[in-house]
Write a protein that holds these residues in place. Structure first.
Motif, PDB file in Angstrom:
ATOM      1  N   CYS A 134      79.354  18.602  30.739  1.00  0.00           N
ATOM      2  CA  CYS A 134      79.182  18.969  32.148  1.00  0.00           C
ATOM      3  C   CYS A 134      79.986  18.064  33.081  1.00  0.00           C
ATOM      4  O   CYS A 134      79.950  18.248  34.297  1.00  0.00           O
ATOM      5  N   PHE A 135      80.744  17.107  32.537  1.00  0.00           N
ATOM      6  CA  PHE A 135      81.474  16.167  33.387  1.00  0.00           C
ATOM      7  C   PHE A 135      82.374  16.859  34.406  1.00  0.00           C
ATOM      8  O   PHE A 135      82.371  16.470  35.581  1.00  0.00           O
ATOM      9  N   PRO A 136      83.151  17.895  34.021  1.00  0.00           N
ATOM     10  CA  PRO A 136      84.010  18.529  35.031  1.00  0.00           C
ATOM     11  C   PRO A 136      83.229  19.037  36.250  1.00  0.00           C
ATOM     12  O   PRO A 136      83.711  18.961  37.376  1.00  0.00           O
ATOM     13  N   LYS A 137      82.008  19.502  36.027  1.00  0.00           N
ATOM     14  CA  LYS A 137      81.182  20.006  37.130  1.00  0.00           C
ATOM     15  C   LYS A 137      80.823  18.891  38.104  1.00  0.00           C
ATOM     16  O   LYS A 137      80.755  19.111  39.315  1.00  0.00           O
ATOM     17  N   TYR A 138      80.578  17.687  37.580  1.00  0.00           N
ATOM     18  CA  TYR A 138      80.103  16.585  38.412  1.00  0.00           C
ATOM     19  C   TYR A 138      81.158  15.513  38.661  1.00  0.00           C
ATOM     20  O   TYR A 138      80.876  14.511  39.308  1.00  0.00           O
ATOM     21  N   ASP A 139      82.362  15.710  38.173  1.00  0.00           N
ATOM     22  CA  ASP A 139      83.419  14.698  38.245  1.00  0.00           C
ATOM     23  C   ASP A 139      83.597  14.140  39.657  1.00  0.00           C
ATOM     24  O   ASP A 139      83.597  12.931  39.876  1.00  0.00           O
ATOM     25  N   ARG A 140      83.754  15.012  40.632  1.00  0.00           N
ATOM     26  CA  ARG A 140      84.003  14.561  42.009  1.00  0.00           C
ATOM     27  C   ARG A 140      82.817  13.771  42.553  1.00  0.00           C
ATOM     28  O   ARG A 140      82.983  12.687  43.109  1.00  0.00           O
ATOM     29  N   LYS A 141      81.599  14.292  42.352  1.00  0.00           N
ATOM     30  CA  LYS A 141      80.411  13.606  42.869  1.00  0.00           C
ATOM     31  C   LYS A 141      80.197  12.265  42.156  1.00  0.00           C
ATOM     32  O   LYS A 141      79.821  11.283  42.801  1.00  0.00           O
ATOM     33  N   ILE A 142      80.434  12.223  40.850  1.00  0.00           N
ATOM     34  CA  ILE A 142      80.296  10.966  40.117  1.00  0.00           C
ATOM     35  C   ILE A 142      81.289   9.951  40.659  1.00  0.00           C
ATOM     36  O   ILE A 142      80.934   8.781  40.891  1.00  0.00           O
TER      37      ILE A 142
END
Length: 159
Positions: free
Chosen positions: A144-152
């Protein structure tokens, strides 16, 4: 049940590492719940309950370091079984969540590890550098990293 929950939330984390500022499961779990909301502002109540309660069984099992659990699928499976028995035994809220919600919870859990260890690093504790690196790599490898990449990225950069 309340006594058992409080005991679980009072378990000290990172007992195998030197920390400048000790951290309990309660502190960690509140941060995980907050991170779930930061990543998914409309996340379900069930995710938040799981975030707050996810380490309570450590009152029974102890805080077993991740590298040891990752080394042996038998250890990991035994630990998960023991935790579920304890959850049932004390009547701990453990609502069902979807697979994507489970990924959100795991992401928030690992992100809190990285943030907590990063705070220690900022205070001069270099003993956790390996843990930070392992945590960042774990996050980057999550499906799921691509989904949350920006927020992370925003969170890790102080946002």
């Amino acid at each position: 049940m309340v006594k058992a929950i409080r005991e679980g939330l009072n378990v000290l984390r990172y007992h195998t590492r030197t920390r400048i500022r000790p951290e309990t499961n309660g502190h960690h779990s509140a941060n995980v719940a907050a991170l779930c909301l930061a990543l998914e502002p409309e996340c379900s109540k069930e995710v938040l309950v799981r975030a707050i309660m996810h380490d309570v069984p450590e009152a029974y099992t102890g805080d077993i370091p991740y590298p040891f659990k990752a080394e042996s699928s038998k250890v990991k499976a035994s630990l998960q079984q023991a935790e579920m028995v304890y959850i049932d035994q004390i009547g701990l809220p453990h609502p069902d969540i979807t697979q994507s919600e489970e990924m959100l919870l795991k992401t928030a859990d690992m992100l809190d590890l990285v943030l907590s260890c990063g705070e220690e690093r900022a205070m001069g504790n270099t003993t956790l550098d390996e843990v930070i690196e392992r945590g960042v790599n774990y996050l980057a490898d999550m499906p799921c990293f691509p989904k949350y990449d920006r927020k992370i990225g925003e969170i890790l950069n102080g946002g």
